[in-house]
Design a protein around this motif. Structure first.
Motif, short mmCIF file in Angstrom:
data_model
loop_
_atom_site.label_atom_id
_atom_site.label_comp_id
_atom_site.label_asym_id
_atom_site.label_seq_id
_atom_site.Cartn_x
_atom_site.Cartn_y
_atom_site.Cartn_z
N PHE A 63 10.47 -3.80 4.88
CA PHE A 63 10.94 -4.56 6.03
C PHE A 63 12.00 -3.80 6.81
CE2 PHE A 63 8.98 -8.12 3.82
CZ PHE A 63 8.32 -8.70 4.89
N ASP A 64 12.77 -2.98 6.14
CA ASP A 64 13.74 -2.15 6.82
C ASP A 64 13.05 -1.12 7.71
OD1 ASP A 64 16.44 -1.73 7.26
OD2 ASP A 64 16.53 -0.07 5.84
N MET A 65 11.98 -0.52 7.21
CA MET A 65 11.22 0.43 8.02
C MET A 65 10.53 -0.27 9.18
SD MET A 65 11.69 3.41 6.96
CE MET A 65 13.33 3.04 6.43
N GLU A 66 10.17 -1.54 8.98
CA GLU A 66 9.58 -2.30 10.07
C GLU A 66 10.58 -2.42 11.22
OE1 GLU A 66 8.42 -6.89 11.08
OE2 GLU A 66 9.21 -6.38 9.13
N ILE A 94 -0.62 -4.76 8.40
CA ILE A 94 -0.55 -3.93 7.19
C ILE A 94 0.65 -4.34 6.34
CG2 ILE A 94 -0.14 -1.59 6.37
CD1 ILE A 94 -1.79 -0.63 8.80
N LEU A 95 1.77 -4.62 6.98
CA LEU A 95 2.96 -5.04 6.25
C LEU A 95 2.75 -6.39 5.57
CD1 LEU A 95 5.87 -4.10 5.72
CD2 LEU A 95 6.56 -5.59 7.58
N VAL A 96 2.13 -7.34 6.26
CA VAL A 96 1.84 -8.64 5.65
C VAL A 96 0.86 -8.48 4.49
CG1 VAL A 96 0.72 -10.86 6.08
CG2 VAL A 96 2.43 -10.00 7.67
N ALA A 97 -0.12 -7.61 4.64
CA ALA A 97 -1.06 -7.36 3.54
C ALA A 97 -0.33 -6.78 2.33
CB ALA A 97 -2.17 -6.42 4.01
N ALA A 98 0.63 -5.91 2.56
CA ALA A 98 1.39 -5.33 1.45
C ALA A 98 2.23 -6.39 0.75
CB ALA A 98 2.28 -4.20 1.95
N VAL A 99 2.85 -7.29 1.52
CA VAL A 99 3.64 -8.35 0.92
C VAL A 99 2.74 -9.31 0.14
CG1 VAL A 99 5.10 -10.35 1.43
CG2 VAL A 99 5.54 -8.18 2.55
N ALA A 100 1.57 -9.64 0.70
CA ALA A 100 0.63 -10.50 -0.01
C ALA A 100 0.17 -9.86 -1.32
CB ALA A 100 -0.57 -10.82 0.89
N TYR A 101 -0.06 -8.56 -1.30
CA TYR A 101 -0.45 -7.84 -2.52
C TYR A 101 0.68 -7.90 -3.56
CZ TYR A 101 -1.54 -4.04 -5.68
OH TYR A 101 -1.78 -3.31 -6.81
N ALA A 102 1.91 -7.66 -3.10
CA ALA A 102 3.05 -7.71 -4.03
C ALA A 102 3.20 -9.11 -4.60
CB ALA A 102 4.32 -7.26 -3.32
N TRP A 103 3.00 -10.12 -3.78
CA TRP A 103 3.08 -11.50 -4.24
C TRP A 103 2.00 -11.79 -5.29
CZ3 TRP A 103 5.98 -15.43 -1.35
CH2 TRP A 103 5.90 -16.68 -1.92
N ARG A 104 0.78 -11.34 -5.01
CA ARG A 104 -0.33 -11.58 -5.93
C ARG A 104 -0.12 -10.87 -7.26
NH1 ARG A 104 -6.03 -8.98 -4.90
NH2 ARG A 104 -4.90 -7.34 -5.92
N GLU A 105 0.48 -9.69 -7.21
CA GLU A 105 0.72 -8.93 -8.45
C GLU A 105 1.92 -9.44 -9.23
OE1 GLU A 105 -1.14 -6.41 -9.82
OE2 GLU A 105 -2.58 -7.05 -8.30
#
Length: 111
Positions: A63-66, A94-105
């Motif tokens: 999010f900082d890089m965003e 892409i950022l939302v997909a990464a957060v969703a992946y982190a949430w799922r994992e």
């Protein structure tokens, strides 16, 4: 020119003198009570962080890089028009997909 040199040298000497007057004396730390919490520390200050903090820090960095990407984008979006908007939504997707992946994992579960 000599007057400017004299003013610069005088400024440096004044700053050096002020630094010596305001310097903190370096003495080894003694057994002092805790500063702010009021309780004795439970672990050493240089101890390692628990592994569960690393995914959270990586999401924070994402999010900082965003934000680092969005500030210059705001400046050029008016000139570039629709391609800049599409590019930003692609980046955010892409950022939302990464957060969703982190949430799922389970990166955000604490237990």
């Amino acid at each position: 020119m000599f007057l400017l040199l004299a003013v610069c040298v005088l400024g440096v000497l004044l700053l050096h003198g002020a630094g010596r007057l305001c310097a903190v004396r370096r003495e080894p730390a003694r057994a002092l009570p805790p500063f702010s919490g009021g309780l004795a520390p439970a672990e050493h200050p240089a101890s390692r962080f628990h592994v569960r903090w690393y995914p959270v820090s990586l999401v924070f960095l994402a999010f900082d890089m965003e934000m680092l990407f969005m500030y210059p984008w705001v400046r050029v979006v008016g000139e570039m028009g629709t391609p800049a908007v599409v590019e930003m939504f692609l980046f955010l997707g892409i950022l939302v997909a990464a957060v969703a992946y982190a949430w799922r994992e389970g990166a955000f579960r604490w237990s």
